[in-house]
Scaffold this motif. Structure first.
Motif, PDB file in Angstrom:
ATOM      1  N   GLY A  65       0.753  -1.135  -0.115  1.00 54.68           N
ATOM      2  CA  GLY A  65       0.127  -0.137  -0.193  1.00 54.68           C
ATOM      3  C   GLY A  65       0.842   1.269  -0.014  1.00 54.68           C
ATOM      4  N   ASP A  66       2.113   1.053  -0.286  1.00 53.29           N
ATOM      5  CA  ASP A  66       2.884   2.358  -0.247  1.00 53.29           C
ATOM      6  C   ASP A  66       2.963   3.045  -1.558  1.00 53.29           C
ATOM      7  OD1 ASP A  66       3.901   2.029   2.539  1.00 53.29           O
ATOM      8  OD2 ASP A  66       5.422   0.408   1.705  1.00 53.29           O
ATOM      9  N   LEU A  67       2.583   2.445  -2.752  1.00 54.14           N
ATOM     10  CA  LEU A  67       2.574   2.953  -4.079  1.00 54.14           C
ATOM     11  C   LEU A  67       0.984   3.125  -4.255  1.00 54.14           C
ATOM     12  CD1 LEU A  67       4.629   2.277  -7.030  1.00 54.14           C
ATOM     13  CD2 LEU A  67       2.331   2.499  -7.392  1.00 54.14           C
ATOM     14  N   ASN A  68       0.633   4.610  -4.657  1.00 51.07           N
ATOM     15  CA  ASN A  68      -0.627   4.708  -5.020  1.00 51.07           C
ATOM     16  C   ASN A  68      -1.103   4.637  -6.766  1.00 51.07           C
ATOM     17  OD1 ASN A  68      -3.237   5.881  -5.364  1.00 51.07           O
ATOM     18  ND2 ASN A  68      -2.718   7.988  -4.183  1.00 51.07           N
ATOM     19  N   MET A  69      -1.730   3.528  -6.644  1.00 52.41           N
ATOM     20  CA  MET A  69      -1.976   3.387  -8.088  1.00 52.41           C
ATOM     21  C   MET A  69      -3.082   4.163  -8.942  1.00 52.41           C
ATOM     22  SD  MET A  69      -0.727   0.376  -8.334  1.00 52.41           S
ATOM     23  CE  MET A  69      -1.203  -0.562  -9.540  1.00 52.41           C
ATOM     24  N   THR A  70      -3.532   5.170  -7.989  1.00 54.90           N
ATOM     25  CA  THR A  70      -4.528   6.270  -8.540  1.00 54.90           C
ATOM     26  C   THR A  70      -4.146   7.566  -7.927  1.00 54.90           C
ATOM     27  OG1 THR A  70      -6.223   5.530  -7.411  1.00 54.90           O
ATOM     28  CG2 THR A  70      -6.254   4.972  -9.414  1.00 54.90           C
ATOM     29  N   PRO A  71      -2.869   8.004  -8.086  1.00 58.91           N
ATOM     30  CA  PRO A  71      -2.507   9.235  -7.465  1.00 58.91           C
ATOM     31  C   PRO A  71      -2.986  10.462  -8.044  1.00 58.91           C
ATOM     32  CG  PRO A  71      -0.806   8.516  -8.990  1.00 58.91           C
ATOM     33  CD  PRO A  71      -1.912   7.431  -8.991  1.00 58.91           C
ATOM     34  N   ALA A  72      -3.319  11.190  -7.122  1.00 60.22           N
ATOM     35  CA  ALA A  72      -3.785  12.743  -7.498  1.00 60.22           C
ATOM     36  C   ALA A  72      -2.684  13.822  -7.287  1.00 60.22           C
ATOM     37  CB  ALA A  72      -5.112  13.152  -6.428  1.00 60.22           C
ATOM     38  N   MET A  73      -1.815  13.616  -8.264  1.00 59.79           N
ATOM     39  CA  MET A  73      -0.636  14.327  -8.267  1.00 59.79           C
ATOM     40  C   MET A  73      -0.963  15.975  -8.538  1.00 59.79           C
ATOM     41  SD  MET A  73       2.262  12.302 -10.239  1.00 59.79           S
ATOM     42  CE  MET A  73       1.407  12.485 -11.901  1.00 59.79           C
ATOM     43  N   LYS A  74      -0.403  17.013  -7.926  1.00 56.82           N
ATOM     44  CA  LYS A  74      -0.644  18.325  -8.095  1.00 56.82           C
ATOM     45  C   LYS A  74       0.587  19.270  -7.766  1.00 56.82           C
ATOM     46  CE  LYS A  74      -2.213  18.951  -3.407  1.00 56.82           C
ATOM     47  NZ  LYS A  74      -3.066  18.320  -2.529  1.00 56.82           N
ATOM     48  N   ILE A  75       0.741  20.415  -8.256  1.00 56.24           N
ATOM     49  CA  ILE A  75       1.583  21.345  -7.920  1.00 56.24           C
ATOM     50  C   ILE A  75       1.185  21.938  -6.522  1.00 56.24           C
ATOM     51  CG2 ILE A  75       2.877  23.428  -8.504  1.00 56.24           C
ATOM     52  CD1 ILE A  75       3.331  21.609 -10.814  1.00 56.24           C
ATOM     53  N   ALA A  76       2.276  21.477  -5.689  1.00 59.17           N
ATOM     54  CA  ALA A  76       1.815  22.143  -4.273  1.00 59.17           C
ATOM     55  C   ALA A  76       2.396  23.487  -4.140  1.00 59.17           C
ATOM     56  CB  ALA A  76       2.831  20.966  -3.352  1.00 59.17           C
ATOM     57  N   THR A  77       3.588  23.867  -4.545  1.00 57.80           N
ATOM     58  CA  THR A  77       4.151  25.525  -4.352  1.00 57.80           C
ATOM     59  C   THR A  77       4.735  25.629  -5.621  1.00 57.80           C
ATOM     60  OG1 THR A  77       4.365  24.874  -2.126  1.00 57.80           O
ATOM     61  CG2 THR A  77       5.553  26.870  -3.081  1.00 57.80           C
ATOM     62  N   GLU A  78       4.839  26.745  -6.234  1.00 59.93           N
ATOM     63  CA  GLU A  78       5.506  27.216  -7.353  1.00 59.93           C
ATOM     64  C   GLU A  78       5.916  28.544  -7.240  1.00 59.93           C
ATOM     65  OE1 GLU A  78       3.881  27.426 -11.581  1.00 59.93           O
ATOM     66  OE2 GLU A  78       2.199  26.693 -10.484  1.00 59.93           O
ATOM     67  N   THR A  79       7.048  28.740  -7.743  1.00 63.35           N
ATOM     68  CA  THR A  79       7.677  30.393  -7.673  1.00 63.35           C
ATOM     69  C   THR A  79       7.946  30.431  -9.390  1.00 63.35           C
ATOM     70  OG1 THR A  79      10.040  29.678  -7.467  1.00 63.35           O
ATOM     71  CG2 THR A  79       8.616  30.010  -5.507  1.00 63.35           C
ATOM     72  N   PRO A  80       8.502  31.444  -9.792  1.00 67.18           N
ATOM     73  CA  PRO A  80       8.900  31.646 -11.274  1.00 67.18           C
ATOM     74  C   PRO A  80       9.778  30.624 -11.501  1.00 67.18           C
ATOM     75  CG  PRO A  80       9.012  33.980 -10.148  1.00 67.18           C
ATOM     76  CD  PRO A  80       8.728  32.789  -9.116  1.00 67.18           C
ATOM     77  N   ALA A  81      10.874  30.032 -10.654  1.00 64.53           N
ATOM     78  CA  ALA A  81      11.772  28.790 -11.354  1.00 64.53           C
ATOM     79  C   ALA A  81      11.723  27.798 -10.463  1.00 64.53           C
ATOM     80  CB  ALA A  81      13.011  29.654 -11.282  1.00 64.53           C
ATOM     81  N   VAL A  82      10.735  27.546  -9.554  1.00 67.13           N
ATOM     82  CA  VAL A  82      10.844  26.494  -8.621  1.00 67.13           C
ATOM     83  C   VAL A  82       9.466  25.836  -8.662  1.00 67.13           C
ATOM     84  CG1 VAL A  82      11.095  25.550  -6.447  1.00 67.13           C
ATOM     85  CG2 VAL A  82      12.599  27.265  -7.160  1.00 67.13           C
ATOM     86  N   VAL A  83       9.473  24.357  -8.818  1.00 69.14           N
ATOM     87  CA  VAL A  83       8.051  23.892  -8.761  1.00 69.14           C
ATOM     88  C   VAL A  83       8.113  22.822  -7.715  1.00 69.14           C
ATOM     89  CG1 VAL A  83       6.300  22.322  -9.949  1.00 69.14           C
ATOM     90  CG2 VAL A  83       7.740  24.276 -11.069  1.00 69.14           C
ATOM     91  N   LEU A  84       7.166  22.560  -6.548  1.00 71.05           N
ATOM     92  CA  LEU A  84       7.268  21.459  -5.753  1.00 71.05           C
ATOM     93  C   LEU A  84       6.099  20.736  -5.964  1.00 71.05           C
ATOM     94  CD1 LEU A  84       8.186  20.093  -2.838  1.00 71.05           C
ATOM     95  CD2 LEU A  84       6.791  21.695  -1.983  1.00 71.05           C
ATOM     96  N   VAL A  85       6.276  19.502  -6.548  1.00 78.97           N
ATOM     97  CA  VAL A  85       5.063  18.609  -6.774  1.00 78.97           C
ATOM     98  C   VAL A  85       4.882  17.831  -5.642  1.00 78.97           C
ATOM     99  CG1 VAL A  85       4.515  16.628  -8.431  1.00 78.97           C
ATOM    100  CG2 VAL A  85       5.950  18.458  -9.290  1.00 78.97           C
ATOM    101  N   ASP A  86       3.376  17.554  -5.378  1.00 79.14           N
ATOM    102  CA  ASP A  86       3.053  16.622  -4.434  1.00 79.14           C
ATOM    103  C   ASP A  86       2.525  15.308  -5.302  1.00 79.14           C
ATOM    104  OD1 ASP A  86       1.524  14.902  -2.882  1.00 79.14           O
ATOM    105  OD2 ASP A  86       0.288  16.309  -2.060  1.00 79.14           O
ATOM    106  N   ALA A  87       3.282  14.221  -5.299  1.00 81.94           N
ATOM    107  CA  ALA A  87       3.095  13.300  -5.970  1.00 81.94           C
ATOM    108  C   ALA A  87       2.224  12.276  -5.610  1.00 81.94           C
ATOM    109  CB  ALA A  87       4.487  12.474  -6.694  1.00 81.94           C
ATOM    110  N   ASP A  88       1.591  12.301  -4.384  1.00 76.04           N
ATOM    111  CA  ASP A  88       0.701  11.475  -3.809  1.00 76.04           C
ATOM    112  C   ASP A  88       1.226  10.107  -4.012  1.00 76.04           C
ATOM    113  OD1 ASP A  88      -1.870  10.988  -2.441  1.00 76.04           O
ATOM    114  OD2 ASP A  88      -2.767  10.897  -4.590  1.00 76.04           O
ATOM    115  N   ARG A  89       2.357   9.806  -3.555  1.00 74.04           N
ATOM    116  CA  ARG A  89       2.873   8.500  -3.730  1.00 74.04           C
ATOM    117  C   ARG A  89       2.718   7.707  -5.011  1.00 74.04           C
ATOM    118  NH1 ARG A  89       0.286   4.993  -0.302  1.00 74.04           N
ATOM    119  NH2 ARG A  89      -1.566   6.250  -0.378  1.00 74.04           N
ATOM    120  N   ALA A  90       2.693   8.598  -6.145  1.00 74.62           N
ATOM    121  CA  ALA A  90       2.692   7.997  -7.593  1.00 74.62           C
ATOM    122  C   ALA A  90       4.210   7.244  -7.617  1.00 74.62           C
ATOM    123  CB  ALA A  90       2.805   9.021  -8.389  1.00 74.62           C
ATOM    124  N   ALA A  91       4.313   6.340  -8.471  1.00 75.54           N
ATOM    125  CA  ALA A  91       5.264   5.571  -9.031  1.00 75.54           C
ATOM    126  C   ALA A  91       6.415   6.755  -9.556  1.00 75.54           C
ATOM    127  CB  ALA A  91       5.110   4.655 -10.032  1.00 75.54           C
ATOM    128  N   GLY A  92       7.924   6.595  -9.223  1.00 77.36           N
ATOM    129  CA  GLY A  92       8.789   7.339  -9.277  1.00 77.36           C
ATOM    130  C   GLY A  92       8.769   7.861 -10.798  1.00 77.36           C
TER     131      GLY A  92
END
Length: 90
Positions: free
Chosen positions: A39-66
């Protein structure tokens, strides 16, 4: 997992093996199966951009496959790099 996500994972694992990086190739299939079973890998992740600046993106991958998470993160980073001439996917 979604067929497109499974295809991404398969492409990355085969690509790694074809380039001699066996540690990141199809030998990881058993690890992915274990992550799914535990149960450590989410088969149906709801990935989203958690934070972003003009040059940085922090992705919340919701335990998706790498490979799936990195495909999204790199796509976002490329878009940022076009605008800011630099980008960092986290």
């Amino acid at each position: 997992m979604a067929e497109s996500d499974a295809a991404t994972v398969a492409d990355v694992l085969v690509w790694a093996d074809l380039r001699g990086v066996d540690s990141h190739g199809v030998s990881r299939v058993s690890m992915y199966l274990r992550l799914i079973d535990d149960g450590d890998l989410n088969m149906t992740p709801a990935m989203k951009i958690a934070t972003e600046t003009p040059a940085v993106v922090l992705v919340d991958a919701d335990r998706a496959a790498g490979p799936v998470a990195m495909t999204m993160a790199m796509g976002a980073a490329v878009r940022k790099a076009r605008d800011a001439a630099s980008a960092w996917p986290w």
